[in-house]
Every structure is written in C-alpha cells, then in structure tokens.
Scaffold this motif. Structure first.
Motif, mmCIF file in Angstrom:
data_model
loop_
_atom_site.group_PDB
_atom_site.id
_atom_site.type_symbol
_atom_site.label_atom_id
_atom_site.label_comp_id
_atom_site.label_asym_id
_atom_site.label_seq_id
_atom_site.Cartn_x
_atom_site.Cartn_y
_atom_site.Cartn_z
ATOM 1 N N SER A 144 0.831 -1.209 0.000
ATOM 2 C CA SER A 144 0.000 0.000 0.000
ATOM 3 C C SER A 144 0.865 1.259 0.000
ATOM 4 C CB SER A 144 -0.972 0.003 1.178
ATOM 5 O OG SER A 144 -0.298 0.215 2.394
ATOM 6 N N PHE A 152 -9.536 0.543 7.367
ATOM 7 C CA PHE A 152 -9.685 -0.149 6.088
ATOM 8 C C PHE A 152 -8.542 0.263 5.177
ATOM 9 C CE2 PHE A 152 -11.241 -0.545 1.725
ATOM 10 C CZ PHE A 152 -11.645 -1.869 1.724
ATOM 11 N N CYS A 172 -3.927 -2.691 1.050
ATOM 12 C CA CYS A 172 -3.830 -4.051 1.588
ATOM 13 C C CYS A 172 -4.874 -4.966 0.939
ATOM 14 C CB CYS A 172 -4.022 -4.047 3.109
ATOM 15 S SG CYS A 172 -2.824 -3.029 4.001
ATOM 16 N N GLU A 173 -6.054 -4.423 0.711
ATOM 17 C CA GLU A 173 -7.099 -5.197 0.033
ATOM 18 C C GLU A 173 -6.701 -5.501 -1.406
ATOM 19 O OE1 GLU A 173 -9.808 -6.555 1.491
ATOM 20 O OE2 GLU A 173 -9.006 -5.739 3.362
#
Length: 156
Positions: A96, A138, A142-143
């Motif tokens: 990220s 959130f 990373c997602e």
C-alpha cells in the motif's frame, strides 16, 4: 494463511522481510498522511506532496522499519501504550505504501509541471485511501494486495 504467503503473493523476493506491524502504528501513519495530503489540497503545494512521496518511497523501497511516520510512532507513542493485542503482516502494508508512492509522485509531477488538475486528482485519491485507513482501519492497498495474491494463485 495470509495474503503474503505462498506462490500467489505479489513478488517481494528482492525486498528484505519486515517484522509484523503494530496496527495502531499503521493507523497513526495513515492519520499523519491524511493531514499532510489535506494540506496539499488546501495549499496546492507540489513540494509538500513530493515530500510525502519520499515518505512513501522510503517505506516501500527500504522497508517498513524505515517508514518515517512508523519510526515516529515507535519512538514517541508506542512506549506510552501497552503492547498491541495483535500484529499484522507487513507485506500488504508495504504494498500500500508503494501504491501511495505512485499516486503521490503523480500528484507531485502534476502540481510541479503546471498540470494542477492531475495533481489534485492524484492527491485526492491518495487522501481518500489514507483517510479510510486512519478513520476506519480499512487499508485499500492491503485489500488490493490480497486480491492480486488470490488472482495469481487462481492462475497458477
């Protein structure tokens, strides 16, 4: 099994491994980044977004232990807190930081070359991602890391 394990993980072989991170430090860094990027949008400073790009680059290319805001957290804030209840894998956070670097670098190029709209849009995207992490925990990057890892695993 975390998103960074196994053959589906994004290529990190050339990078030194980072120890697991205190998630409170990651959110602290996101909060500082949020403030910096908001100041960029208010001031229109290409040099400030370039400085933020350097902060992202240091974490991304040298490793999370050298992340400027993480060092500040470890030295000034963490000693006042108890140990973290959990730790998180550093690889998605490092990814990220790389994404943040790209957006901040594009923002700096936009502002400094006179393409102000490009600077504003790139900075706003980076600000939105940092705010999501700071306010809600959130991590958008990373997602993305997890999605890329699963896509690579599915192809293999």
């Amino acid at each position: 099994m975390s998103a960074s394990d196994g053959p589906g993980a994004p290529a990190e072989a050339a990078r030194p491994a980072d120890p697991p991170l205190d998630p409170r430090g990651v959110r602290f860094a996101a909060a500082v980044t949020t403030v910096v990027l908001a100041l960029v949008l208010v001031s229109g400073s290409g040099w400030l977004v370039a400085a933020q790009a350097l902060v992202f680059a240091l974490a991304s290319f040298a490793g999370m232990r050298f992340a400027l805001y993480g060092v500040l957290y470890r030295l000034a804030i963490a000693p006042r807190l108890g140990p973290p209840a959990e730790r998180e894998d550093a690889a998605p956070v490092r990814f990220s930081q790389t994404v943040g670097f790209v957006f901040a670098a594009v923002g700096a190029v936009g502002y400094l070359s006179g393409l102000t709209v490009l600077g504003i849009v790139a900075t706003a995207f980076a600000l939105a991602a940092a705010f999501l992490n700071a306010a809600f925990g959130f991590c958008l990057g990373c997602e993305m890391y997890g999605l890329l890892a699963r896509a690579r695993t599915a192809r293999a």
